[in-house]
Structures are given as structure tokens and as C-alpha cells.
Scaffold this active site. Structure first.
Site, PDB file in Angstrom:
ATOM      1  N   SER A  45       0.816  -1.214   0.000  1.00 41.35           N
ATOM      2  CA  SER A  45       0.000   0.000   0.000  1.00 41.35           C
ATOM      3  C   SER A  45       0.851   1.268   0.000  1.00 41.35           C
ATOM      4  CB  SER A  45      -0.940   0.006   1.210  1.00 41.35           C
ATOM      5  OG  SER A  45      -1.875  -1.040   1.122  1.00 41.35           O
ATOM      6  N   GLY A 221      -4.386  -2.024  -0.760  1.00 41.36           N
ATOM      7  CA  GLY A 221      -3.525  -1.740  -1.903  1.00 41.36           C
ATOM      8  C   GLY A 221      -3.321  -0.244  -2.072  1.00 41.36           C
ATOM      9  N   GLY A 223      -2.935   3.613  -4.147  1.00 36.92           N
ATOM     10  CA  GLY A 223      -3.520   4.423  -5.206  1.00 36.92           C
ATOM     11  C   GLY A 223      -4.996   4.741  -5.070  1.00 36.92           C
ATOM     12  N   CYS A 248      -9.538  -1.843   3.707  1.00 37.54           N
ATOM     13  CA  CYS A 248      -8.814  -0.665   3.218  1.00 37.54           C
ATOM     14  C   CYS A 248      -9.221  -0.344   1.774  1.00 37.54           C
ATOM     15  CB  CYS A 248      -7.309  -0.867   3.361  1.00 37.54           C
ATOM     16  SG  CYS A 248      -6.389   0.692   3.343  1.00 37.54           S
ATOM     17  N   GLN A 252     -13.040   0.611   0.048  1.00 34.71           N
ATOM     18  CA  GLN A 252     -13.360   1.723  -0.858  1.00 34.71           C
ATOM     19  C   GLN A 252     -13.958   1.214  -2.168  1.00 34.71           C
ATOM     20  OE1 GLN A 252      -9.501   3.545  -1.206  1.00 34.71           O
ATOM     21  NE2 GLN A 252      -9.300   3.750   1.020  1.00 34.71           N
ATOM     22  N   ASN A 290      -3.816   2.822   7.288  1.00 37.04           N
ATOM     23  CA  ASN A 290      -2.893   3.234   6.227  1.00 37.04           C
ATOM     24  C   ASN A 290      -3.687   3.493   4.955  1.00 37.04           C
ATOM     25  OD1 ASN A 290      -0.881   3.641   4.357  1.00 37.04           O
ATOM     26  ND2 ASN A 290      -0.399   1.463   4.165  1.00 37.04           N
ATOM     27  N   HIS A 333      -7.205  -1.740   9.549  1.00 42.68           N
ATOM     28  CA  HIS A 333      -6.571  -3.050   9.363  1.00 42.68           C
ATOM     29  C   HIS A 333      -6.780  -3.945  10.588  1.00 42.68           C
ATOM     30  CE1 HIS A 333      -4.445  -2.519   5.528  1.00 42.68           C
ATOM     31  NE2 HIS A 333      -4.469  -1.237   5.855  1.00 42.68           N
ATOM     32  N   GLU A 335      -6.160  -6.972  10.822  1.00 39.33           N
ATOM     33  CA  GLU A 335      -5.155  -8.039  10.858  1.00 39.33           C
ATOM     34  C   GLU A 335      -3.810  -7.566  11.371  1.00 39.33           C
ATOM     35  OE1 GLU A 335      -3.543  -5.678   7.729  1.00 39.33           O
ATOM     36  OE2 GLU A 335      -5.606  -6.138   8.258  1.00 39.33           O
TER      37      GLU A 335
END
Length: 367
Positions: A45, A221, A223, A248, A252, A290, A333, A335
Site C-alpha cells: 500500500s 492496496g 492508489g 482498506c 473503498q 494506512n 486493518h 489483521e
């Protein structure tokens, strides 16, 4: 070796280089975690980003062979107050600088990271250049002006072939769409009794369904999510057919597939200390984050999605759900290997959705 960090807005910081001594330009962001620089280094990411660490001492416990979050290194650079090249942890096998040099990641230390973070918070994330201290400012400004952010980072970090992560006595089969997946997500799914089939981001519905999966996972991931049209289409095709969990970027993409909108945040969320309110339980969870993009809450209306989690720092959307079709998305996150573990229940909820869908399909066959 003397190096300098040049920001897009004209700020210049002189320091000492570590890692690769190449010249690099990338988006400058910051992370507030006190530990976890190995996980940050290996998290896809962070592709095409330089990370300024707010914790002042980095490198002091080295790197080990077990804690990488991916099979590649995609980050562009690290900016730290003090770099320690003499780790004192019994697990360490290599220093941070060694791995960075091998993987073309630049670093600069002995700079005022507090001032850098204040600049980002006030002006937003921006382009930055790490280069030799002697490079002229005219040349630095020219390079920064000419640099454009890459648009298709998911294609860059996603696996090119299908691969497997099996567990003993599996109960479910999960297809994980790799947009830059973190290995600890796969470990968590394995620990929950799932065989995981990791597929490239542009894998079709037909190929996925050949594996007869019980659920679909959409990974994190890099971008802008609006550029990942392949996964948006896949969600639209498979919602209601398979239970879906997105984390994450995956969260989206679920929003976009349902007709909601996303936007780029001023400086994003990166760190292990973000308070998130679970609107179903009224409890507050401390989360690891993140991301640069977020779902516009106002755009969720009439999409079939409901808001389930809310960031208490800036009221940003942290969780969504379609209860009818067993679709879950979380921005943070759950995890996280180097952060809080308040939200592991998200994986168990996904398991329960797969269990219910499996029973539904079994009952339908009987009738």
C-alpha cells in the site's frame, strides 16, 4: 553520506543518507506508529510513497525473516530522526539499511521529523525528492515539477499468477483478490480455518467461480480506488452470490461498486492509534490505519450500504455493510501484526457469513 530532502513547497532538509543512495521522488506521507517499520517497508500500500516516521528511533530492532507483509518491497523511502544500524533484538537477521539498499529504497536521517509532519498536516501530502546534498535547487525544483503520480499502482503490486495458502482441516475456501495484499491477512484467514486462493486483481468472475469459493476477500492496496475498475465490476457481479469482505482499498472499492463516492484526504491516516467507533455496539476500538482515500459518507444514501464504523478524529467512514448480501467493508486493518488487535472479530463475522451462505445453499439443494 550527506543527503537532502526537498519538498514540493520549497522546504529543504539536510541529513545523512542510509539505505540506497539513489535519487528518488515520491509522495510524502507520515506514520505515527512506534513499532512496525518492517511491516511498513514491505506493505504494498506504500507503493510510490516516502514515509516520515514520527517515532524518533528507527532500525533499533532490525529486520527478521518472518515479519514481512509481502513478497516484494514497493515503498520509495524512509525519513527518520535517528537511524540505528546496530540492532539489539534476538530475532533480527538483517539491518533495515541493508534491505533498503538491496531493494532501491532511499533513506535520510538526522532531519527534523516533527517539522516535516507539521508541514504535511498543514499543506497536505506532497511530492518530495531525496537526493545528493550537492544537487542544485534549480535541478531539484525542475525534477519535482516534472514528476507525475502513477495512476495504476495496483497493477504494479498485484501478483501476476494465482497462488495458494492452505491450512490444516479447512472449513472454507476463500478467493482473495490481490490489490497489494498483506501476508498477515492471509495468516488470519488461515487461522480461521480457510484455504486461501490468491488471484491477480484482474481475475474474472468465471475463473474465480471455478474454485467453488465460500467467500470473496478484497485486499488493501495503493492508489486511487477509482482506477481499479476491474475489481469494482467484479464486486457488482458477485455481490449476493458470495459473502464479501474488503479491507482498506477493498472497502473503498465496495463503496464505489454500490454507487458511493470516494475522495483523496488531505494527508491520510497512517498509524496504530486511531480511535474508531463501532456504531452497532457503541464501543470504541483502537485501530491500525494506512490510507489516502476515503468513502464520502453523504454518498452512501440509497446505495444499499449502511455506515457501521466512524473515525472519532475526523468523522471519516471506517466501516460499511450490506446486511442483505453479506458484504462487509472496513477502512482500518483488523489483521495488524504490529498494532492493536481490537478488531479481529471482523474476520469471525466474515466466517459466520460464509457459514450461513453455505447452509443456505445446502438447504436449497435439499429442497
Amino acid at each position: 553520506m550527506k543527503r537532502k530532502l526537498v519538498l514540493e513547497d520549497g522546504h529543504v532538509f539536510y541529513g545523512v543518507g542510509f539505505g540506497s543512495m539513489e535519487e528518488k521522488i515520491a509522495e510524502l506521507v507520515f506514520n505515527t506508529s512506534m513499532v512496525g517499520y518492517q511491516e511498513i517497508l514491505s506493505d504494498p500500500s506504500y507503493s510510490d510513497q516516502m514515509v516520515c516516521m514520527t517515532y524518533p528511533l528507527i532500525g533499533n530492532y532490525g529486520l527478521n525473516d518472518e515479519d514481512y507483509e509481502s513478497k516484494g518491497i514497493f515503498i520509495s523511502g524512509f525519513i527518520v530522526r535517528e537511524y540505528n544500524d546496530l540492532p539489539s533484538n534476538f530475532r533480527y537477521t538483517r539491518t533495515l539499511s541493508e534491505v533498503m539498499e538491496e531493494n532501491h529504497v532511499v533513506g535520510i536521517s538526522e532531519v527534523d521529523t516533527r517539522q516535516i509532519v507539521r508541514i504535511i498536516r498543514e499543506a497536505g501530502s506532497m511530492k518530495a525528492l531525496i537526493c545528493d546534498a550537492e544537487l542544485s535547487m534549480d535541478e531539484c525544483e525542475k525534477k519535482l515539477k516534472e514528476y507525475t503520480y502513477p495512476l495504476h499502482q495496483v497493477a504494479k503490486v498485484s501478483s501476476k499468477k494465482i497462488w495458494y495458502s492452505r491450512t490444516s482441516n479447512p472449513l472454507y475456501t476463500v478467493v482473495a483478490v490481490d490489490c497489494g495484499i498483506k501476508l498477515n491477512i492471509i495468516r488470519k484467514l488461515n487461522a480461521c480455518g480457510c484455504n486461501v486462493i490468491v488471484v491477480p486483481y484482474n481475475t474474472t468472475k468465471e475463473i474465480i467461480m471455478k474454485y467453488k469459493p465460500d467467500g470473496l476477500f478484497l485486499s488493501n492496496g495503493p492508489g486511487d480506488p477509482q482506477n481499479v475498475i476491474e475489481v469494482i465490476s467484479l464486486i457488482q457481479e458477485l455481490k449476493g452470490i458470495l459473502p464479501i469482505l474488503g479491507i482498506c482499498l477493498g472497502h473503498q472499492l465496495i463503496g464505489l461498486a454500490y454507487g458511493a463516492k470516494t475522495y483523496k484526504m488531505k494527508f491520510g491516516h497512517r498509524g496504530g492509534n486511531h480511535p474508531v467507533k463501532n456504531l452497532d455496539t457503541d464501543k470504541v476500538e483502537i485501530t491500525s490505519q494506512n490510507h489516502s482515500f476515503a468513502i464520502d459518507i453523504s454518498s452512501l444514501k440509497n446505495t444499499g450500504l449502511r455506515l457501521t464504523h466512524l473515525n472519532l478524529l475526523d468523522q471519516e467512514a471506517e466501516g460499511i455493510a450490506d446486511d442483505v448480501n453479506a458484504v462487509i467493508g472496513v477502512q482500518y486493518h483488523p489483521e495488524s501484526a504490529a498494532g492493536p488487535e481490537d478488531s479481529e472479530y471482523i474476520f469471525h463475522r466474515f466466517i459466520q457469513n460464509m457459514k450461513a451462505k453455505k447452509k443456505e445453499n445446502s438447504d436449497a439443494k435439499k429442497n
